[in-house]
Design a protein around this motif. Structure first.
Motif, PDB file in Angstrom:
ATOM      1  N   ASN A 109       0.801  -1.219   0.000  1.00 26.13           N
ATOM      2  CA  ASN A 109       0.000   0.000   0.000  1.00 26.13           C
ATOM      3  C   ASN A 109       0.835   1.271   0.000  1.00 26.13           C
ATOM      4  OD1 ASN A 109      -2.685   0.595  -0.395  1.00 26.13           O
ATOM      5  ND2 ASN A 109      -2.950   1.328   1.716  1.00 26.13           N
ATOM      6  N   ARG A 110       2.112   1.159  -0.322  1.00 23.45           N
ATOM      7  CA  ARG A 110       2.966   2.315  -0.621  1.00 23.45           C
ATOM      8  C   ARG A 110       3.634   2.095  -1.977  1.00 23.45           C
ATOM      9  NH1 ARG A 110       0.394   2.914   3.253  1.00 23.45           N
ATOM     10  NH2 ARG A 110       0.997   3.624   5.339  1.00 23.45           N
ATOM     11  N   SER A 111       3.088   1.175  -2.787  1.00 21.66           N
ATOM     12  CA  SER A 111       3.768   0.760  -4.020  1.00 21.66           C
ATOM     13  C   SER A 111       2.991   1.063  -5.293  1.00 21.66           C
ATOM     14  CB  SER A 111       4.051  -0.750  -3.973  1.00 21.66           C
ATOM     15  OG  SER A 111       4.890  -1.057  -2.885  1.00 21.66           O
ATOM     16  N   PHE A 112       1.778   1.623  -5.175  1.00 25.91           N
ATOM     17  CA  PHE A 112       1.010   1.949  -6.382  1.00 25.91           C
ATOM     18  C   PHE A 112       1.589   3.192  -7.039  1.00 25.91           C
ATOM     19  CE2 PHE A 112      -1.769  -0.660  -3.808  1.00 25.91           C
ATOM     20  CZ  PHE A 112      -2.282  -1.527  -4.746  1.00 25.91           C
ATOM     21  N   PRO A 113       1.543   3.350  -8.363  1.00 27.66           N
ATOM     22  CA  PRO A 113       0.887   2.469  -9.331  1.00 27.66           C
ATOM     23  C   PRO A 113       1.691   1.230  -9.697  1.00 27.66           C
ATOM     24  CG  PRO A 113       1.904   4.316 -10.453  1.00 27.66           C
ATOM     25  CD  PRO A 113       2.123   4.545  -8.987  1.00 27.66           C
ATOM     26  N   GLY A 114       2.806   0.992  -9.044  1.00 33.81           N
ATOM     27  CA  GLY A 114       3.580  -0.215  -9.306  1.00 33.81           C
ATOM     28  C   GLY A 114       4.374  -0.150 -10.587  1.00 33.81           C
ATOM     29  N   ASP A 115       4.995  -1.281 -10.911  1.00 29.71           N
ATOM     30  CA  ASP A 115       5.886  -1.329 -12.068  1.00 29.71           C
ATOM     31  C   ASP A 115       5.968  -2.786 -12.542  1.00 29.71           C
ATOM     32  OD1 ASP A 115       7.961  -1.308 -13.876  1.00 29.71           O
ATOM     33  OD2 ASP A 115       9.438  -0.427 -12.497  1.00 29.71           O
ATOM     34  N   PRO A 116       5.545  -3.055 -13.796  1.00 25.72           N
ATOM     35  CA  PRO A 116       5.576  -4.447 -14.273  1.00 25.72           C
ATOM     36  C   PRO A 116       6.996  -4.993 -14.410  1.00 25.72           C
ATOM     37  CG  PRO A 116       5.073  -2.957 -16.079  1.00 25.72           C
ATOM     38  CD  PRO A 116       5.065  -2.126 -14.820  1.00 25.72           C
ATOM     39  N   ALA A 117       8.003  -4.088 -14.417  1.00 26.50           N
ATOM     40  CA  ALA A 117       9.402  -4.530 -14.501  1.00 26.50           C
ATOM     41  C   ALA A 117      10.115  -4.360 -13.165  1.00 26.50           C
ATOM     42  CB  ALA A 117      10.131  -3.734 -15.583  1.00 26.50           C
ATOM     43  N   GLY A 118       9.337  -4.080 -12.114  1.00 26.12           N
ATOM     44  CA  GLY A 118       9.945  -3.788 -10.823  1.00 26.12           C
ATOM     45  C   GLY A 118      10.085  -5.019  -9.944  1.00 26.12           C
ATOM     46  N   VAL A 120       8.875  -7.706  -6.828  1.00 27.39           N
ATOM     47  CA  VAL A 120       7.654  -8.516  -6.694  1.00 27.39           C
ATOM     48  C   VAL A 120       6.476  -7.653  -6.228  1.00 27.39           C
ATOM     49  CG1 VAL A 120       6.611 -10.325  -5.254  1.00 27.39           C
ATOM     50  CG2 VAL A 120       8.800 -10.740  -6.381  1.00 27.39           C
ATOM     51  N   THR A 121       6.686  -6.846  -5.203  1.00 25.91           N
ATOM     52  CA  THR A 121       5.583  -6.027  -4.681  1.00 25.91           C
ATOM     53  C   THR A 121       5.132  -4.999  -5.714  1.00 25.91           C
ATOM     54  OG1 THR A 121       6.520  -6.317  -2.469  1.00 25.91           O
ATOM     55  CG2 THR A 121       4.845  -4.619  -2.719  1.00 25.91           C
ATOM     56  N   GLN A 122       6.075  -4.428  -6.456  1.00 23.71           N
ATOM     57  CA  GLN A 122       5.710  -3.448  -7.492  1.00 23.71           C
ATOM     58  C   GLN A 122       4.930  -4.109  -8.627  1.00 23.71           C
ATOM     59  OE1 GLN A 122       9.710  -2.054  -8.169  1.00 23.71           O
ATOM     60  NE2 GLN A 122       9.379  -0.190  -6.963  1.00 23.71           N
ATOM     61  N   ILE A 123       5.295  -5.350  -8.958  1.00 21.28           N
ATOM     62  CA  ILE A 123       4.573  -6.088 -10.010  1.00 21.28           C
ATOM     63  C   ILE A 123       3.135  -6.368  -9.560  1.00 21.28           C
ATOM     64  CG2 ILE A 123       4.438  -8.295 -11.247  1.00 21.28           C
ATOM     65  CD1 ILE A 123       7.549  -8.343 -11.181  1.00 21.28           C
ATOM     66  N   ILE A 124       2.977  -6.751  -8.275  1.00 24.23           N
ATOM     67  CA  ILE A 124       1.631  -7.018  -7.747  1.00 24.23           C
ATOM     68  C   ILE A 124       0.801  -5.730  -7.770  1.00 24.23           C
ATOM     69  CG2 ILE A 124       0.333  -7.644  -5.664  1.00 24.23           C
ATOM     70  CD1 ILE A 124       2.676  -9.558  -4.941  1.00 24.23           C
ATOM     71  N   ALA A 125       1.388  -4.620  -7.330  1.00 26.43           N
ATOM     72  CA  ALA A 125       0.660  -3.344  -7.316  1.00 26.43           C
ATOM     73  C   ALA A 125       0.210  -2.973  -8.725  1.00 26.43           C
ATOM     74  CB  ALA A 125       1.545  -2.238  -6.732  1.00 26.43           C
ATOM     75  N   HIS A 126       1.102  -3.115  -9.678  1.00 25.12           N
ATOM     76  CA  HIS A 126       0.782  -2.767 -11.060  1.00 25.12           C
ATOM     77  C   HIS A 126      -0.358  -3.635 -11.590  1.00 25.12           C
ATOM     78  CE1 HIS A 126       1.368  -3.369 -15.465  1.00 25.12           C
ATOM     79  NE2 HIS A 126       1.459  -2.045 -15.448  1.00 25.12           N
ATOM     80  N   TYR A 127      -0.349  -4.931 -11.269  1.00 26.53           N
ATOM     81  CA  TYR A 127      -1.408  -5.836 -11.749  1.00 26.53           C
ATOM     82  C   TYR A 127      -2.749  -5.471 -11.109  1.00 26.53           C
ATOM     83  CZ  TYR A 127      -3.840 -10.085 -13.153  1.00 26.53           C
ATOM     84  OH  TYR A 127      -4.735 -10.963 -13.708  1.00 26.53           O
ATOM     85  N   ILE A 128      -2.718  -5.217  -9.799  1.00 27.34           N
ATOM     86  CA  ILE A 128      -3.979  -4.867  -9.121  1.00 27.34           C
ATOM     87  C   ILE A 128      -4.563  -3.599  -9.740  1.00 27.34           C
ATOM     88  CG2 ILE A 128      -4.948  -4.013  -6.934  1.00 27.34           C
ATOM     89  CD1 ILE A 128      -3.074  -6.022  -5.497  1.00 27.34           C
ATOM     90  N   GLU A 129      -3.694  -2.595  -9.973  1.00 31.92           N
ATOM     91  CA  GLU A 129      -4.229  -1.333 -10.506  1.00 31.92           C
ATOM     92  C   GLU A 129      -4.691  -1.469 -11.952  1.00 31.92           C
ATOM     93  OE1 GLU A 129      -2.349   2.368  -9.615  1.00 31.92           O
ATOM     94  OE2 GLU A 129      -3.198   3.367 -11.378  1.00 31.92           O
ATOM     95  N   THR A 130      -3.850  -2.063 -12.807  1.00 34.35           N
ATOM     96  CA  THR A 130      -4.134  -1.986 -14.251  1.00 34.35           C
ATOM     97  C   THR A 130      -5.006  -3.128 -14.759  1.00 34.35           C
ATOM     98  OG1 THR A 130      -2.114  -3.207 -14.810  1.00 34.35           O
ATOM     99  CG2 THR A 130      -1.962  -0.794 -14.694  1.00 34.35           C
ATOM    100  N   VAL A 131      -5.163  -4.186 -13.969  1.00 37.67           N
ATOM    101  CA  VAL A 131      -6.038  -5.289 -14.400  1.00 37.67           C
ATOM    102  C   VAL A 131      -7.274  -5.378 -13.502  1.00 37.67           C
ATOM    103  CG1 VAL A 131      -6.211  -7.767 -14.862  1.00 37.67           C
ATOM    104  CG2 VAL A 131      -4.073  -6.551 -15.365  1.00 37.67           C
ATOM    105  N   LEU A 132      -7.082  -5.599 -12.204  1.00 36.94           N
ATOM    106  CA  LEU A 132      -8.226  -5.863 -11.320  1.00 36.94           C
ATOM    107  C   LEU A 132      -9.035  -4.586 -11.047  1.00 36.94           C
ATOM    108  CD1 LEU A 132      -6.624  -8.411  -8.806  1.00 36.94           C
ATOM    109  CD2 LEU A 132      -7.879  -8.874 -10.927  1.00 36.94           C
ATOM    110  N   MET A 133      -8.352  -3.507 -10.651  1.00 38.15           N
ATOM    111  CA  MET A 133      -9.068  -2.238 -10.421  1.00 38.15           C
ATOM    112  C   MET A 133      -9.718  -1.753 -11.712  1.00 38.15           C
ATOM    113  SD  MET A 133      -9.100  -0.773  -7.364  1.00 38.15           S
ATOM    114  CE  MET A 133      -8.206  -0.836  -5.797  1.00 38.15           C
TER     115      MET A 133
END
Ligand SMILES: [Zn+2]
Length: 332
Positions: A109-118, A120-133
């Protein structure tokens, strides 16, 4: 760049589906392995999508229990539209029972919007924002005080520029009907509520209990709140629990909403959460058992307000949060 995470769930198929979001993770013990993030989808025809996520912080258990109960018990016939149930959002942290990930130290919860190349936590944040949200019309991110804090059941909601979106956020906050709500004027860009705002998803964050455990009363507020929100937006068939009480809406006004330790030692609190306190009132004492001949440091509330959470572990260091407090909000 696309997310490296792949889904075992067909997001368009009706019925109950359960599987994993697979995050490729090549490590010493598993060269071609992946991290298994459990996801359950309950879908029944056309209708809105709601994302219910918990385990954003792995040591916050009320939401993980409530979402897991729904994942095993909710039937497609009870639903109109789609319910996405993500009980361990930061899976490595949730599995460890830690706030942050043992893999990269990441605080989801300090990692959004995340990074698909970052990481593990950044990859999860990016997926939650750009796919699930992005798929979700509505979302609830379920938190609690975790290991270091305990909250009175509180719904956190932030301002939206769009008037219609703001009205829907308020509708969600009122439907959840926790005893307290906390109104943020601006939310930080790195938390899940900002991810929801960027994706146009109507969302609240909830803080339900804490202390690194599960209490029946906080869990009941959590369960009922989720059901009422799903019923309010036409996703859950049948009538929701009607035991909702009044919600007291508070706001944060500045740094003085947080009381921090300025000494190291053993904290003796003088007030309980839910209590109304005055400016200058004694908040507690920091004792020094290593040098017991030294006088304790008395700490005072920096402003009048209502106590929403307090620190749980007795030992404190300089900079630890002892209390968070809100003032009654006249704006909502
Ligand atoms: Zn949290």
């Amino acid at each position: 760049m696309r997310s490296p995470i792949t889904s075992e769930i067909d997001f368009e198929a009706d019925g109950r589906q359960a599987g994993y979001l697979r995050l490729p993770h090549s490590v010493h013990r598993s060269a071609y392995g992946w991290i298994p993030m459990p996801l359950v989808q309950i879908k029944n025809g056309d209708g809105p999508t709601i994302l219910l996520m918990a385990g954003n912080h792995g040591d916050e258990y009320e939401g993980q229990v409530a979402v897991t109960r729904l994942a095993s018990g909710l039937e497609p016939a009870q639903v109109r539209g789609r319910v996405l149930l993500l009980p361990m959002a930061n899976y490595p942290a949730a599995r460890a029972g830690h706030r942050t990930s043992p893999i990269d130290g990441g605080n989801l919860n300090r990692s959004f919007p995340g990074d698909p190349a970052g990481s593990v936590t950044q990859i999860i944040a990016h997926y939650i924002e750009t796919v699930l949200m992005k798929m979700a019309d509505y979302a609830i991110d379920l938190h609690s005080g975790g290991s270091s804090l305990h909250y009175v059941p509180t719904v956190l909601f932030g301002d939206r520029d769009d008037k219609t979106e703001m009205e829907e956020v308020l509708r969600m906050m009122r439907a959840y009907a926790a005893p307290y709500a906390l109104h943020f004027r601006r939310s930080s860009e790195i938390v899940s509520s900002a991810a929801a705002r960027r994706q146009g998803t109507i969302a609240v964050t909830v803080e339900m209990g804490g202390s690194g455990t599960v209490t029946p009363s906080a869990l009941e507020v959590t369960r009922q709140g989720i059901e009422r929100v799903m019923a309010e937006f036409g996703i859950l068939e049948g009538s929701p629990p009607d035991t909702a009480g009044e919600t007291r809406i508070l706001r944060l006004t500045g740094q003085d909403n947080y009381l921090y330790a300025r000494h190291e030692g053993l904290f003796e609190p003088a007030a309980e959460i839910g209590e109304d306190v005055e400016k200058g009132q004694t908040a507690g004492w920091i004792h020094h058992p290593e040098t017991p001949w030294d006088e304790a440091d008395e700490v005072f509330f920096p402003m009048a307000g209502t106590l929403l959470c307090k620190r749980i572990p007795g030992r404190v260091e300089r900079g630890d949060c002892l209390y968070q407090m809100g003032q009654d909000d006249a704006m909502v």
